[in-house]
Design a protein around this motif. Structure first.
Motif, short mmCIF file in Angstrom:
data_model
loop_
_atom_site.label_atom_id
_atom_site.label_comp_id
_atom_site.label_asym_id
_atom_site.label_seq_id
_atom_site.Cartn_x
_atom_site.Cartn_y
_atom_site.Cartn_z
N VAL A 195 1.88 13.56 -1.40
CA VAL A 195 2.38 13.96 -0.07
C VAL A 195 1.23 14.09 0.92
CG1 VAL A 195 3.47 15.83 1.21
CG2 VAL A 195 4.46 15.08 -0.95
N ASN A 196 0.13 14.70 0.48
CA ASN A 196 -1.02 14.86 1.37
C ASN A 196 -1.62 13.51 1.76
OD1 ASN A 196 -0.85 17.67 1.34
ND2 ASN A 196 -2.13 17.85 -0.47
N ILE A 197 -1.67 12.58 0.83
CA ILE A 197 -2.20 11.25 1.13
C ILE A 197 -1.32 10.55 2.16
CG2 ILE A 197 -2.55 8.94 0.17
CD1 ILE A 197 -3.59 10.27 -2.37
N ILE A 198 -0.02 10.64 1.99
CA ILE A 198 0.91 10.02 2.95
C ILE A 198 0.70 10.61 4.35
CG2 ILE A 198 3.34 9.84 3.61
CD1 ILE A 198 3.99 9.66 0.61
N LEU A 199 0.57 11.94 4.41
CA LEU A 199 0.38 12.58 5.71
C LEU A 199 -0.96 12.21 6.33
CD1 LEU A 199 1.84 16.14 4.99
CD2 LEU A 199 2.94 14.23 6.18
N MET A 200 -2.01 12.07 5.51
CA MET A 200 -3.31 11.67 6.04
C MET A 200 -3.25 10.25 6.62
SD MET A 200 -6.39 13.17 3.65
CE MET A 200 -5.65 12.83 2.06
N LEU A 201 -2.49 9.38 5.97
CA LEU A 201 -2.39 8.00 6.45
C LEU A 201 -1.67 7.91 7.79
CD1 LEU A 201 -1.53 6.19 3.09
CD2 LEU A 201 -3.68 6.08 4.36
N LYS A 202 -0.91 8.95 8.15
CA LYS A 202 -0.18 8.95 9.41
C LYS A 202 -0.96 9.59 10.56
CE LYS A 202 3.29 7.66 10.16
NZ LYS A 202 3.68 6.32 10.65
N LEU A 203 -2.18 10.05 10.29
CA LEU A 203 -2.99 10.63 11.35
C LEU A 203 -3.55 9.52 12.25
CD1 LEU A 203 -4.88 13.38 9.31
CD2 LEU A 203 -3.11 13.75 11.04
N GLN A 204 -3.98 9.91 13.45
CA GLN A 204 -4.47 8.95 14.42
C GLN A 204 -5.81 8.35 13.99
OE1 GLN A 204 -2.44 8.31 17.23
NE2 GLN A 204 -1.07 9.59 15.99
N LYS A 205 -6.08 7.11 14.42
CA LYS A 205 -7.33 6.43 14.06
C LYS A 205 -8.54 7.19 14.60
CE LYS A 205 -5.21 1.84 13.93
NZ LYS A 205 -5.18 0.48 14.53
N LEU A 206 -8.40 7.75 15.79
CA LEU A 206 -9.51 8.49 16.39
C LEU A 206 -9.87 9.70 15.54
CD1 LEU A 206 -11.40 8.46 18.81
CD2 LEU A 206 -9.75 9.87 20.05
N THR A 207 -8.89 10.28 14.87
CA THR A 207 -9.16 11.41 13.98
C THR A 207 -10.07 11.00 12.83
OG1 THR A 207 -7.01 12.39 14.51
CG2 THR A 207 -8.09 13.15 12.50
N TRP A 208 -9.82 9.83 12.28
CA TRP A 208 -10.66 9.33 11.18
C TRP A 208 -12.07 9.01 11.68
CZ3 TRP A 208 -9.45 9.46 6.15
CH2 TRP A 208 -8.10 9.64 5.82
N LEU A 209 -12.19 8.53 12.90
CA LEU A 209 -13.51 8.25 13.46
C LEU A 209 -14.31 9.53 13.62
CD1 LEU A 209 -15.57 6.35 14.76
CD2 LEU A 209 -14.37 6.64 16.95
N ARG A 210 -13.67 10.56 14.14
CA ARG A 210 -14.35 11.85 14.30
C ARG A 210 -14.74 12.42 12.95
NH1 ARG A 210 -9.84 13.80 18.60
NH2 ARG A 210 -10.64 12.69 20.42
N LEU A 211 -13.87 12.23 11.95
CA LEU A 211 -14.20 12.68 10.60
C LEU A 211 -15.45 11.98 10.09
CD1 LEU A 211 -13.44 14.21 7.96
CD2 LEU A 211 -12.13 12.17 7.32
N ALA A 212 -15.55 10.68 10.33
CA ALA A 212 -16.72 9.92 9.87
C ALA A 212 -18.00 10.43 10.51
CB ALA A 212 -16.52 8.43 10.18
N ILE A 213 -17.94 10.75 11.81
CA ILE A 213 -19.13 11.27 12.51
C ILE A 213 -19.53 12.63 11.94
CG2 ILE A 213 -20.00 12.08 14.73
CD1 ILE A 213 -18.17 9.98 16.06
N TRP A 214 -18.56 13.51 11.75
CA TRP A 214 -18.84 14.83 11.21
C TRP A 214 -19.40 14.74 9.79
CZ3 TRP A 214 -19.88 19.52 12.65
CH2 TRP A 214 -19.74 20.58 11.76
N MET A 215 -18.84 13.83 8.98
CA MET A 215 -19.34 13.66 7.62
C MET A 215 -20.76 13.12 7.62
SD MET A 215 -17.63 14.85 5.24
CE MET A 215 -18.87 14.17 4.15
N ALA A 216 -21.09 12.24 8.56
CA ALA A 216 -22.45 11.72 8.64
C ALA A 216 -23.44 12.85 8.89
CB ALA A 216 -22.55 10.67 9.75
N ILE A 217 -23.07 13.77 9.78
CA ILE A 217 -23.92 14.94 10.04
C ILE A 217 -24.05 15.79 8.78
CG2 ILE A 217 -24.14 17.06 11.39
CD1 ILE A 217 -22.60 15.63 13.64
N GLY A 218 -22.93 16.00 8.09
CA GLY A 218 -22.95 16.82 6.88
C GLY A 218 -23.80 16.21 5.78
N LEU A 219 -23.72 14.89 5.60
CA LEU A 219 -24.49 14.24 4.55
C LEU A 219 -25.99 14.30 4.84
CD1 LEU A 219 -22.24 11.13 3.81
CD2 LEU A 219 -22.51 13.22 2.44
#
Length: 578
Positions: free
Chosen positions: A539-563
């Motif tokens: 269920v969580n995977i399905i809901l994540m796939l329905k999030l906006q593309k810009l949300t995934w881009l922001r996640l990638a930027i935040w993860m880059a800072i975290g790594l």
């Protein structure tokens, strides 16, 4: 043997404290911040279904959180659960994302609270600041919201004074909020029972707002309803708050599961009732995102109700800000205790028993976010961290249930001090249960036992773990096919591939069921493992796939800072690595 330790945090929260912390965290952020956005942009009247779907997803995840919170009553919630189950790196990933998610929610709710207050005074603040301190707009705010920043400063001071005082404060505000919700919902019930929904203007509710308005009940289709549910998952984030303060609970084994059950039920009822009232009062396209409920009452001429509801909104959003600011410093505290971020963040004030430096730093970060970014851009980013964390926690429940481990709750409250998960990790050779994670005796002694003899060549728990990975992988492929390739549903090749991947996912899930579970768990356990946790993952995977593309881009930027932080500092200073 692994023994989880109470640190310097104060054990003072009972069932009512945990329940109101959870309700306060849920109803404030969900009802008054997300309802207007989701109803207007995604779901329309079907937001009531979005809230129900989000409640189901959250309930599945809450079951898993409750098991870990009872077995591992330490601060840090999903971070600590993941640390124990799949290791330090993935724990950092989850902690880093949930930390941002809650910090963003503080800023978003503060900006929404500011918008509600500004609407009561005729938007005087907005008009003045747009003229005298303009900003670009778009992702960034159109003006710096100094009122929202002031709210965060006040709440930071409240949270820094101690968790018990914070709990009392949120209890009062949550009670005010629930009283206002009764007003909204009871008015809706009055109308549904006593009018013919003719839309004459004599009553608040108008069934035509669900049926004959542009787009009807599903203005953006059923896909919009699911997209709305993806965002609304954060509305039930109160269970994450409860799991984050289990180390400060008097009896986590009993109180945490009960608090989660009560709060989700209360929140679901409140959300469905209030969102139904809102979308029946005004058409979905006339909903004012920044202040949906007061504006709806004003549009229907109930100006007195506008002010009453605004009081409830201010109380609820204040509670939400408080509870979110309780969570973030405890994630920072837990990660600092394990050496993954700078050590001064795990400093606990001896008088208040709270991680003061982590709390103040979090407050400053939230102030900057509230000043710089727009409400819309903040809301879009809220849910993805929670969905990731829930997926990992559900995954970890299955993994630990089918492998030898040393997880046990403290037998009493008199336990030697420790400051980190790393201090508590011991060699797996000291396991409490060496007989889980192998094929059941009933299968091995059956006529089919010879076909499973090969499994004895693997270490206990290995085969269930890899089966879980494969079941999740194939289940994810099915989810992607259904969401992305649904236009091919009538083509033979698509149906064939879909059936094959569904079969493979169910096959590996069934294979897991053939192994013995850990029978030494004496605290709360998720029922029907691995079915319920696996359903939560899907269920969580399905809901994540329905999030906006810009949300995934922001996640990638935040993860880059975290790594960068993890490999630049955390990897070298990790306590478990030392």
């Amino acid at each position: 043997q692994l023994c989880f330790i109470l640190t310097d945090l104060n054990r003072c929260l009972g069932l009512s404290d945990l329940t109101f912390l959870s309700i306060g965290g849920m109803i404030g952020s969900g009802l008054y911040v997300l309802t207007g956005t989701v109803a207007h942009n995604f779901a329309g009247g079907s937001i009531v279904l979005s809230y129900l779907f989000a409640a189901i997803a959250s309930a599945l995840s809450a079951f898993c959180y409750a098991e870990f919170a009872a077995r591992i009553p330490v601060t840090g919630s999903a971070y600590q659960f993941t640390y124990l189950s799949v290791g330090e790196f993935w724990a950092f990933v989850i902690g880093w994302n949930v930390l941002l998610e809650h910090a963003v929610s503080v800023s978003a709710v503060a900006k929404s609270l500011s918008g509600y207050f500004d609407s009561l005074i005729g938007f005087k603040m907005k008009e003045y600041l747009v003229v005298h301190t303009p900003m670009p707009g778009g992702i960034l705010a159109s003006y710096p919201d100094f009122f929202a920043a002031g709210i965060v400063i006040i709440v930071t001071i409240i949270v820094a004074t101690g968790v018990k005082f914070t709990s009392r404060f949120t209890t009062i505000l949550a009670a005010v909020n629930l009283a206002i919700l009764v007003l909204i919902f009871s008015k809706f019930k009055f109308v549904t029972l006593n009018c013919n929904f003719s839309g004459t203007g004599m009553y608040l509710a108008n069934i035509n707002n669900w049926t004959t308005v542009r787009g009807g009940f599903f203005p953006h289709g059923f896909a919009g309803t699911i997209s709305g549910a993806s965002t609304l998952v954060f509305s039930y984030v109160g269970y994450e708050i409860v799991a984050s303060v289990t180390e400060e609970a008097k009896n986590p084994n009993r109180d945490v599961p009960l608090a989660l059950l009560i709060s989700i039920c209360v929140a679901a009822l409140a959300y469905v009732g209030a969102s139904a009232a809102l979308t029946l009062m005004v058409p979905w396209y006339d909903i004012v995102i920044s202040a949906p409920f007061p504006a709806a009452y004003a549009q229907r001429g109930w100006n007195w109700a506008k002010y009453v509801v605004s009081i409830g909104a201010l109380a609820a959003m204040s509670t939400s800000i408080v509870t979110a600011l309780v969570v973030v410093p405890r994630y920072v505290y837990a990660m600092a205790s394990d050496g993954l971020i700078m050590p001064w963040f795990n400093t606990v004030n001896k008088t208040t028993g709270t991680p003061v430096i982590a709390t103040v730093t979090t407050g400053i970060f939230c102030i900057v976010m509230a000043l710089v970014f727009s409400l819309h851009s903040l809301v879009e980013f809220i849910s993805i961290g929670q969905l990731l964390a829930c997926s990992f926690v559900s995954f970890c429940v299955i993994k630990l249930r089918y492998e030898p481990n040393d997880v046990r709750p403290p037998s009493d409250t008199t336990i030697p001090n420790s400051t980190s998960m790393a201090d508590s990790v011991v060699s797996p050779t000291d396991s409490l249960n060496d007989h889980c994670g192998i094929i059941k005796d009933s299968i091995m002694t059956s006529p089919f036992g010879e076909y499973f003899a090969w499994t004895l060549n693997f270490r206990p728990g290995v085969l269930p773990f890899y089966s879980l990975l494969l079941a999740t992988l194939f289940g994810s492929v099915v989810s992607i096919m259904l969401l992305v390739g649904i236009s091919h549903i009538k083509e033979a090749w698509f149906i064939l591939l879909l059936v094959v991947f569904i079969f493979l996912s169910l096959f590996f899930l069934f294979f897991i069921c053939m192994f013995t579970q850990d029978q030494t768990i004496k605290t709360y356990k998720v029922p029907f493992v691995p079915i319920i946790p696996f359903a939560s993952i899907m269920v969580n995977i399905i809901l994540m796939l329905k999030l906006q593309k810009l949300t995934w881009l922001r996640l990638a930027i935040w993860m880059a800072i975290g790594l960068i932080i993890y490999f630049g500092y955390g990897y070298r200073h990790s306590k478990s690595r030392k």
